[in-house]
Scaffold this active site. Structure first.
Site, PDB file in Angstrom:
ATOM      1  N   CYS A 115       0.838  -1.206   0.000  1.00  0.00           N
ATOM      2  CA  CYS A 115       0.000   0.000   0.000  1.00  0.00           C
ATOM      3  C   CYS A 115       0.874   1.258   0.000  1.00  0.00           C
ATOM      4  CB  CYS A 115      -0.923  -0.035   1.222  1.00  0.00           C
ATOM      5  SG  CYS A 115      -2.170   1.260   1.216  1.00  0.00           S
ATOM      6  N   CYS A 116       1.905   1.278   0.871  1.00  0.00           N
ATOM      7  CA  CYS A 116       2.807   2.437   0.909  1.00  0.00           C
ATOM      8  C   CYS A 116       3.584   2.557  -0.397  1.00  0.00           C
ATOM      9  CB  CYS A 116       3.796   2.309   2.069  1.00  0.00           C
ATOM     10  SG  CYS A 116       3.123   2.766   3.664  1.00  0.00           S
ATOM     11  N   CYS A 197      -1.363   8.410   7.225  1.00  0.00           N
ATOM     12  CA  CYS A 197      -2.710   8.110   6.732  1.00  0.00           C
ATOM     13  C   CYS A 197      -3.611   7.677   7.881  1.00  0.00           C
ATOM     14  CB  CYS A 197      -2.637   6.991   5.715  1.00  0.00           C
ATOM     15  SG  CYS A 197      -1.685   7.406   4.246  1.00  0.00           S
ATOM     16  N   CYS A 200      -3.626   4.106   9.430  1.00  0.00           N
ATOM     17  CA  CYS A 200      -2.356   3.656  10.013  1.00  0.00           C
ATOM     18  C   CYS A 200      -1.832   4.611  11.089  1.00  0.00           C
ATOM     19  CB  CYS A 200      -1.313   3.516   8.905  1.00  0.00           C
ATOM     20  SG  CYS A 200      -1.832   2.387   7.608  1.00  0.00           S
ATOM     21  N   CYS A 223       7.465   4.187   5.915  1.00  0.00           N
ATOM     22  CA  CYS A 223       6.623   3.951   4.738  1.00  0.00           C
ATOM     23  C   CYS A 223       7.435   3.427   3.561  1.00  0.00           C
ATOM     24  CB  CYS A 223       5.898   5.231   4.345  1.00  0.00           C
ATOM     25  SG  CYS A 223       7.012   6.588   3.952  1.00  0.00           S
TER      26      CYS A 223
HETATM   27  S1  SF4 Z   1       0.390   4.719   5.580  1.00  0.00           S
HETATM   28 FE1  SF4 Z   1      -1.206   3.100   5.531  1.00  0.00          FE
HETATM   29  S2  SF4 Z   1      -2.871   3.855   4.218  1.00  0.00           S
HETATM   30 FE2  SF4 Z   1      -1.047   5.173   3.888  1.00  0.00          FE
HETATM   31  S3  SF4 Z   1      -0.088   4.327   2.122  1.00  0.00           S
HETATM   32 FE3  SF4 Z   1       0.901   3.365   3.893  1.00  0.00          FE
HETATM   33  S4  SF4 Z   1      -0.272   1.489   4.357  1.00  0.00           S
HETATM   34 FE4  SF4 Z   1      -1.479   2.744   2.904  1.00  0.00          FE
END
Ligand code: SF4
Length: 238
Positions: A115-116, A197, A200, A223
């Site tokens: 996701c990151c 985010c 998280c 991240c």
């Molecule tokens: S901090 Fe969480 S929601 Fe944001 S990009 Fe990374 S995993 Fe995804």
């Protein structure tokens, strides 16, 4: 002396310099071929303030992951408007949209690294291709990984990364904010001292370290923007 050695020497020399002195050098050296990144949280304000006093039109990359607290987005728009900032939103490659359409709610918990990568690392990799140098706001006191960063780094692809705040502490940041009466993120007073985010980030207690609320209990502290992940370009867009 090789270019890599010159950068190492510069990094050494800057260990005793202030963030403002480092920024002045960086902006003089790279002119319009420089950009900074900002997450528009309270801790980001000193670097934003210093850099834009030296170069008011400096490009500011803001990673719009789509998962931010609405307070962050409003704060970003407010500061950008009041300070007349040149903010550029970075978003994921649209080729991920079909995949994200099916995984939007679950991905941050199920695979935060992917996701990151999709929402932060890959957009930044693309953005920094347009500049010679990238200014980041990381500090040595934030994570174990950041403790080993250098103030100026030459990356494998030739990008110069400049970390002017590396030797500052939370106390330095707070002092600067107070001295210059800088705005603070609206969630700070609710216990969010470091904000990423929404899925998280959680509020933390007074005795916790600043980043304790990031990916809490999930064994993740970074991240990927400031780790080896940034140098890897091996995820294939589905
Ligand atoms: S901090 Fe969480 S929601 Fe944001 S990009 Fe990374 S995993 Fe995804």
């Amino acid at each position: 002396m090789s270019f890599a050695d010159q950068i190492r020497q510069k990094a050494e020399e800057f260990e005793t310099k202030s963030p403002q002195e480092i920024l002045e050098w960086a902006i003089r050296e790279y002119g319009d071929d420089i950009a900074m990144s900002s997450s528009f949280q309270t801790q980001s304000m000193p670097l934003l303030h210093m850099a834009t006093r030296i170069k008011p039109d400096i490009r500011i990359f803001f990673i719009e992951t789509g998962y931010h607290f609405w307070e962050t987005l409003i704060f970003c728009v407010r500061v950008a408007s009041e300070w007349n900032l040149n903010v550029i939103d970075l978003r994921r490659d649209p080729r991920w949209d079909a995949f994200m359409g099916q995984n939007l709610r679950t991905l941050p918990a199920e695979d935060p690294n992917l996701c990151c990568y999709i929402h932060k690392v890959q957009p930044m990799q693309k953005a920094v291709n347009s500049v010679w140098a990238w200014i980041s706001g990381i500090r040595r006191d934030q994570t174990e990984e950041r403790a080993y960063a250098r103030i100026v780094e030459l990356q494998d692809d030739g990008l110069i990364k400049i970390n002017p705040m590396l030797n500052w502490t939370t106390a330095d940041v707070n002092r600067y904010i107070e001295e210059h009466n800088l705005p603070t993120h609206p969630l700070l007073e609710k216990g969010y001292r470091s904000i990423g985010c929404a899925p998280c980030t959680v509020a933390i207690g007074a005795d916790d370290s600043d980043r304790a609320g990031r990916w809490a209990g999930r064994g993740k502290t970074e991240c990927g923007l400031h780790t080896k992940m940034f140098k890897q370009k091996d995820y294939v867009v589905p």
